[in-house]
Design an enzyme around this catalytic site. Structure first.
Site, PDB file in Angstrom:
ATOM      1  N   GLU A  75       9.817  -5.302 -10.651  1.00  7.12           N
ATOM      2  CA  GLU A  75       8.906  -5.183  -9.510  1.00  7.12           C
ATOM      3  C   GLU A  75       8.218  -6.532  -9.394  1.00  7.12           C
ATOM      4  O   GLU A  75       7.322  -6.859 -10.164  1.00  7.12           O
ATOM      5  CB  GLU A  75       7.922  -4.036  -9.750  1.00  7.12           C
ATOM      6  CG  GLU A  75       7.304  -3.523  -8.475  1.00  7.12           C
ATOM      7  CD  GLU A  75       5.917  -4.073  -8.259  1.00  7.12           C
ATOM      8  OE1 GLU A  75       5.816  -5.135  -7.595  1.00  7.12           O
ATOM      9  OE2 GLU A  75       4.955  -3.471  -8.734  1.00  7.12           O
ATOM     10  N   CYS A  85       0.458  -6.588  -5.081  1.00  2.00           N
ATOM     11  CA  CYS A  85       1.782  -7.056  -4.641  1.00  2.00           C
ATOM     12  C   CYS A  85       2.134  -6.507  -3.259  1.00  2.00           C
ATOM     13  O   CYS A  85       2.940  -7.106  -2.556  1.00  2.00           O
ATOM     14  CB  CYS A  85       2.859  -6.628  -5.618  1.00  2.00           C
ATOM     15  SG  CYS A  85       2.542  -7.207  -7.259  1.00  2.00           S
TER      16      CYS A  85
HETATM   17  C1  SIN Z   1       1.127  -3.718  -7.152  1.00  2.00           C
HETATM   18  O1  SIN Z   1       0.313  -4.529  -6.815  1.00  2.00           O
HETATM   19  O2  SIN Z   1       2.237  -4.061  -7.513  1.00  2.00           O
HETATM   20  C2  SIN Z   1       0.839  -2.253  -7.242  1.00  2.00           C
HETATM   21  C3  SIN Z   1       0.261  -1.708  -6.031  1.00  2.00           C
HETATM   22  C4  SIN Z   1       0.413  -0.222  -5.925  1.00  2.00           C
HETATM   23  O3  SIN Z   1       1.023   0.435  -6.775  1.00  2.00           O
HETATM   24  O4  SIN Z   1      -0.082   0.310  -4.944  1.00  2.00           O
END
Ligand code: SIN
Length: 480
Positions: free
Chosen positions: A247, A281
Site C-alpha cells: 500500500e 495516503c
Molecule cells: C492511509 O493513509 O494510507 C490510510 C487511510 C485510511 O485507511 O483511510
C-alpha cells in the site's frame, strides 16, 4: 505505557543498537524511549515465529476468532488512553485519534466475522469417483512494516487478518510512532494470543527488513509506506519470491463536476483533505473543479479553512495538529513555493503558524488556485494541508488529468446527478473511490491501489485472503 519490544515471547527493553527517543511532534518532548533493535533481534524473532507457525495454524477457527473479538472489545474499552497515545506520537487531533482506535477495532471484528471464508470448498469435477477440495492454508510467517500516519490502524489491518488466517507475524512499526504497536501487542497477549505468535520490533528498519525478507522463511510482506521504500522492499522480496501486499503512495484526484452540490463538496474536501493535517495516503492531492464553480469552491474552501483551529492535537477543539517532523514541513513548503513560482495563486495559508514555544511544524490550511499538472503538487504526494485547485472545462478533461498520474490509490467524484458522477468514477484508475463521499475507508471494504500505489488489498474478506494460499486437492474415492 508499554515501551519494551515483544520478541520470542518475551518483553525486552534492550536493543543491540541502543534506544530510540519517541518525540511528541507538537512539543518535541520525549514521550518514551524504545529499543533500537537490529539484525540479531530480528533473527531471534524470526526463529521463534517460524517454530511457532504450525501451532497457530493448527489452532481452531473459533479460538482464533475469539482472540480477535476480545481484542476488538479491549481496543474499544481502552479507546481514550490509546487515542492519547496516538496523538502524542503522531500529532493528530484527539477526536481523530479516537476514530482511529475505532477503525482499528473494526479490523479485528471484521477479520473474526470473515474467518468462515477460510472453510474448505468442495467442487464438482465432472469426473466420476473424483472430487475436488480447495483449502485455504496460512501463507506462513509474515512480516508487517507500518507507517507513522496511522500508527494503530495500519498495524491492526495487518495483524487482524494474519491472526485469522493462522500466520505467525513479525512487525516493525515506524521509528517515529512505535508506541501504539507495542500497546496493540500487549492487548493481544491479554486477549489470549500466544506470545510467540506476534513479534514487535522497533529499530533499524533496513537491518530488520533485510534479515526477514532475505531469509526464505518469511513468506509474506505487507507494507504500507512510500513508493520509493516499497520498490526497495520489492527488490529484496524478489530473492525468495516473498508474496507482497504493497500500500504505497497516493495522488488522489478530487473531481467536482459542474452540477455538484458545492456545500457538500466543500465540507467533504475539508474532511478528506485536512484529516491528520493532510498526512494520509488517500487524501485528495489534486482538486479538479469545473470552471463554472471553481472560484466559488475556492472561496468557500478558504472561508471554511479559516475556521479550523490549528493547535496541538491534545488541545480541546484542535482541527489541525503539527506535521510529523521538520522534513515534512520542508516538503510542504517546497510544494507551495513551486506552485506559486509556476503561476499558482495563494488564496489562504501558505506557511506555518507562529505558535509560541512550540516547534515550527503547524502548517496553516492552504488553498492555491490556478494549479496545473506541471506543478510538484500535482505530481507528488503533498502530505500536508494544501488544497491545490485546477479549474477544468469538462469531466473528460478532469479524467484525463486524474488518470495521467502514475499513482492510483484513491479518487473522489462530486456531482449532482448520481448516474453521471458514477460514470465518471468508474473511469478513474484507482483502487478506492468516494462518490459524493469524503471518507470511503471501511474495515469491511477492500483498501488498496493500482500502478505506483501498489497492489493487494486490506480489509474485509479481501484482506484476509492476502494471508492464505489456495491449495487444491483432487480426491479419488477408493473402494476399500
Ligand atoms: C492511509 O493513509 O494510507 C490510510 C487511510 C485510511 O485507511 O483511510
Amino acid at each position: 505505557m508499554q515501551t519494551r519490544n515483544l520478541i520470542a515471547g518475551q518483553w525486552t527493553d534492550t536493543g543491540s543498537g541502543g534506544e530510540i527517543e519517541v518525540v511528541d511532534p507538537a512539543s518535541d518532548d520525549v514521550v518514551a524511549r524504545v529499543p533500537m533493535c537490529g539484525a540479531s533481534e530480528a533473527l531471534i524473532a524470526l526463529n521463534c515465529a517460524f517454530e511457532f507457525q504450525p501451532k497457530w495454524e493448527a489452532t481452531p477457527f473459533t479460538q482464533r476468532a475469539g482472540v480477535l473479538r476480545a481484542a476488538a472489545a479491549m481496543l474499544i474499552a481502552r479507546k481514550d488512553s490509546l487515542a492519547r497515545l496516538i496523538t502524542q506520537e503522531c500529532g493528530k487531533p484527539l477526536p481523530e485519534a479516537a476514530g482511529e482506535v475505532q477503525y482499528s477495532a473494526d479490523y479485528f471484528s471484521s477479520a473474526a466475522n470473515e474467518i468462515h471464508a477460510l472453510d474448505d470448498m468442495h467442487i464438482a469435477l465432472d469426473k466420476p469417483g473424483v472430487r475436488g477440495v480447495v483449502r485455504h492454508r496460512a501463507v506462513g510467517v509474515c512480516a508487517a512494516i507500518t507507517p507513522w500516519n496511522f500508527p494503530l490502524a495500519m498495524l491492526a489491518r495487518k495483524v487482524a487478518p494474519a491472526r485469522a488466517a493462522g500466520c505467525a507475524q513479525l512487525a516493525k512499526p515506524a521509528e517515529e510512532t512505535p508506541l501504539c504497536a507495542l500497546a496493540l501487542a500487549e492487548i493481544l497477549l491479554e486477549c489470549g494470543l500466544p506470545p510467540q505468535c506476534l513479534h514487535v520490533l522497533t529499530g533499524d528498519a533496513k537491518a530488520i527488513a533485510t534479515t526477514w525478507l532475505m531469509d526464505g522463511r518469511v513468506r509474506k510482506l505487507s507494507f504500507t509506506g512510500s513508493t520509493e521504500t516499497g520498490r526497495l522492499l520489492l527488490r529484496q522480496c524478489s530473492q525468495e519470491i516473498v508474496r507482497c501486499s504493497m500500500e504505497l503512495g497516493g495522488d488522489a484526484a478530487f473531481i467536482v463536476l459542474a452540477d455538484a452540490n458545492i456545500e457538500l463538496a466543500v465540507q467533504s474536501a475539508l474532511q478528506a483533505k485536512f484529516r491528520n493535517a493532510g498526512q494520509t495516503c488517500i487524501c485528495p492531492n489534486r482538486f479538479l473543479v469545473h470552471k463554472d464553480i471553481a472560484s466559488e469552491f475556492a472561496a468557500r474552501m478558504a472561508i471554511a479553512a479559516a475556521q479550523l483551529k490549528i493547535a496541538p492535537g491534545l488541545e480541546e477543539g484542535s482541527n489541525i495538529g503539527p506535521l510529523i517532523h521538520d522534513e515534512a514541513v520542508k516538503k510542504v513548503r517546497a510544494h507551495v513555493a513551486d506552485a506559486l513560482k509556476r503561476g499558482g495563486k495563494l488564496v489562504c495559508g501558505g506557511r506555518t503558524k507562529d505558535m509560541r514555544d512550540r516547534p515550527d511544524r503547524f502548517f496553516e490550511p492552504t488553498v492555491i488556485t490556478n494549479c496545473n499538472p506541471n506543478m510538484l503538487c500535482f505530481q507528488d504526494e503533498i502530505f500536508g494541508p494544501v488544497v491545490a485547485i485546477m479549474s477544468v472545462t469538462s469531466a473528460d478533461q478532469a479524467l484525463e488529468i486524474a488518470n495521467a498520474s502514475p499513482f492510483g490509490l484513491a479518487g473522489y467524484v462530486f456531482g449532482g446527478n448520481h448516474a453521471t458522477a458514477l460514470a465518471v468514477a468508474q473511469q478513474l484508475r484507482c483502487g478506492v473511490i468516494g462518490v459524493n463521499e469524503a471518507a470511503p475507508s471501511n474495515a469491511r471494504a477492500p483498501f488498496g491501489g493500482v500502478k505506483w500505489s501498489g497492489y493487494g488489498r486490506e480489509g474485509g474478506i479481501w484482506g484476509l485472503m492476502e494471508y492464505v494460499t489456495t491449495q487444491y486437492l483432487a480426491l479419488r474415492e477408493l473402494n476399500t
